[in-house]
Design an enzyme around this catalytic site. Sequence first.
Site: not given
Length: 798
Positions: A469, A585, A587, A598
């Site tokens: 990531h 959360y 994104s 982001t």
Amino acid sequence: MAEAHQASSLLSSLSSDGAEVELSSPVWQEIYLCALRSWKRHLWRVWNDFLAGVVPATPLSWLFLFSTIQLACLLQLDPSLGLMEKIKELLPDWGGQHHQLQGFLSAAVFASCLWGALIFTLHVALRLLLSHHGWLLEPHGAMSSPTKTWLALVRIFSGRHPRLFSFQRALPRQPVPSAQETVRKYLESVRPVLGDDAFDRATALANDFLRLHAPRLQLYLQLKSWCTSNYVSDWWEEFVYLRSRGSLINSTYYMMDFLYVTPTPLQAARAGNAVHTLLLYRHLLNRQEISPTLLMGMRPLCSAQYERMFNTTRIPGVEKDHLRHLQDSRHVAVFHRGRFFRVGTHSPNGLLSPRALEQQFQDILDDPSPACPLEEHLAALTAAPRSMWAQVRESVKTHAATALEAVEGAAFFVSLDSEPAGLTREDPAASLDAYAHALLAGRGHDRWFDKSFTLIVFSNGKLGLSVEHSWADCPVSGHLWEFTLATECFQLGYATDGHCKGHPDPTLPQPQRLQWDLPEQIQPSISLALRGAKTLSGNIDCHVFPFSHFGKSFIKCCHVSSDSFIQLVLQLAHFRDRGQFCLTYESAMTRLFLEGRTETVRSCTREACQFVRAMDNKETDQHCLALFRVAVDKHQALLKAAMSGQGIDRHLFALYIMSRLLHMQSPFLTQVQSQQWLLSTSQVPVQQTHLIDVHNYPDYVSSGGGFGPAHDHGYGISYIFMGENAITFHISSKKSSTETDSHRLGQHIENALLDVASLFRVGQHFKRQFRGENSDYRYNFLSCKTVDPNTPTSSTNL
């Protein structure tokens, strides 16, 4: 015998980084070829950077400008107003016979200066245009006249054929929001999940922060924003990813193959086409021939994340990792049954054909040699805590530097799994869950998690992608994956017998088996890493299900945002699952700005909670629908604010890092950073490349991808709109938690989808028709949509 065979093949041919070189080949010829390739790549890179830098102009526009100036000079006109004469005075005096040459050179210099000034002006104008975000605030489908004018100007200043990095110089920098406004939004976002006493304490801490610390921190952060490309992205990469000491299994994400179609059941053939396609994409990327992504078809997004897609490895460090990126790599590293191979991807004539690559992979599948001592589970170290892997890697590098370099220096990693995967008719639910789990974590030792991405090819021809990531976010790797699936299936295709098109090459050398001469002292570390990886992998509860009763087309009929619709459904489902609200959360991308990544959309708003409680109290549909629309409007406002650089969390994160660097103790910022996201959500982008017509070929769509939960007692949820009439959800949680259950939440999501749809007049039949049905109905539609995986498809029979 197998080792002797590999040794003899090594003596007969050596593999440079790309071309196969016979031992009898003159060494100077090989040096010349390597230097020639290097200079070609360098010149192409310089030329492509030049073309991208002058957009919206082109070299032809300079030629036109120069010709116009020359024509004016022939007509005894001076368009430079005397500047060309000044330039002539600065040129060397070559005598009267070279007077025309001086005139030619002065015209060329003046044309170049004027051309550069015009390009600079266009870039400044485009940056000013791209700094405007008012169009985000307008209702979807209702574009005002000023926005239409703005859009027309953006298209004019963008040029006709922009390249991938053409807009990088024109993109605005991400703004630093007001500290007072960020704190106000933060307190508003936590109000639904905090009690009165806890909220009063948070408010007191926030007021102290604004009075004591915020002015100084904000000043330093503003200075950083003026000196760097992005005030937060570099810190986000370093402190969230590279300084994280946990296992990479916790941060990787995956992407799935076509859900209903397998183009060929032959593992080697699918690998050959996929690897060839990925390298074609890299070729286009290096030449910047990939079109830049345009939001809503008009606003360019930052392309910086594409730069480290290939030839990139995350190198572990004791305190901090770093990303190692090579300019080029002409091989891939392959793992199969505990063994590592190095497969060259190029010959002296260029990229190997799909059939040649299939031949290489088939040789690996047919190789009966066993794994070397300690080799089989070596990759488990990449799933270990980073500090531990950093220490062990030094020993691996000392004793097996060549093999380690072959893996870390590869274009990407390929795992040829020995098990099948994908959707099956016999047990569709369990097969999809197992497919997701295999992509997310594997068996703990069959993925090199340090590589930027791993291509996974299962024994039945199914594909998957596991992505590290730190280097990029899902939309960028998703663009790569869409291109790969569309190109390898529709453009390259397969022969009628399932093999790649073309003919085998009998002169092609066999893949090079990597030799790991490792000391026995690292055996305990490998065993410990393997146990830890298996524990992490076994603790992940993955659940994937396609919801087929309605999709994006129905939501459009309701005149609401599809993303907001799903986010409110998730709030309702999670409340029914846990009986409480939590910080959520979602994104959102900030690639409207240079090097943006982001931002967080805090979807659990006061308006969303009011809607959920109304649904839970079974109030009238009319009242619930009114609250639903208010909650949708609130979510859209938060999403647009996040995209336009006015979010909450990245600003607070940057303030926190700045406070640590200045040795300032802020209880408020410490409290903010210690918050737990029990519900982490993301929408998987689809149709970024527009290479597949999903209306005519609805089965040829990826089922998206997913990620692990952000908290031990939380959920990770991703969703993708498959065409117009289906939605696929990927849910993950920890089996060790007594508070979560991925399948239970999946059932709540289905019920919530039907309940919310029934609030609208066009969807009232859903509740009557499907309420109370067994969850197996999810997969009933497969009987009419699934294509036999044993029937190869190609671009010709489509």
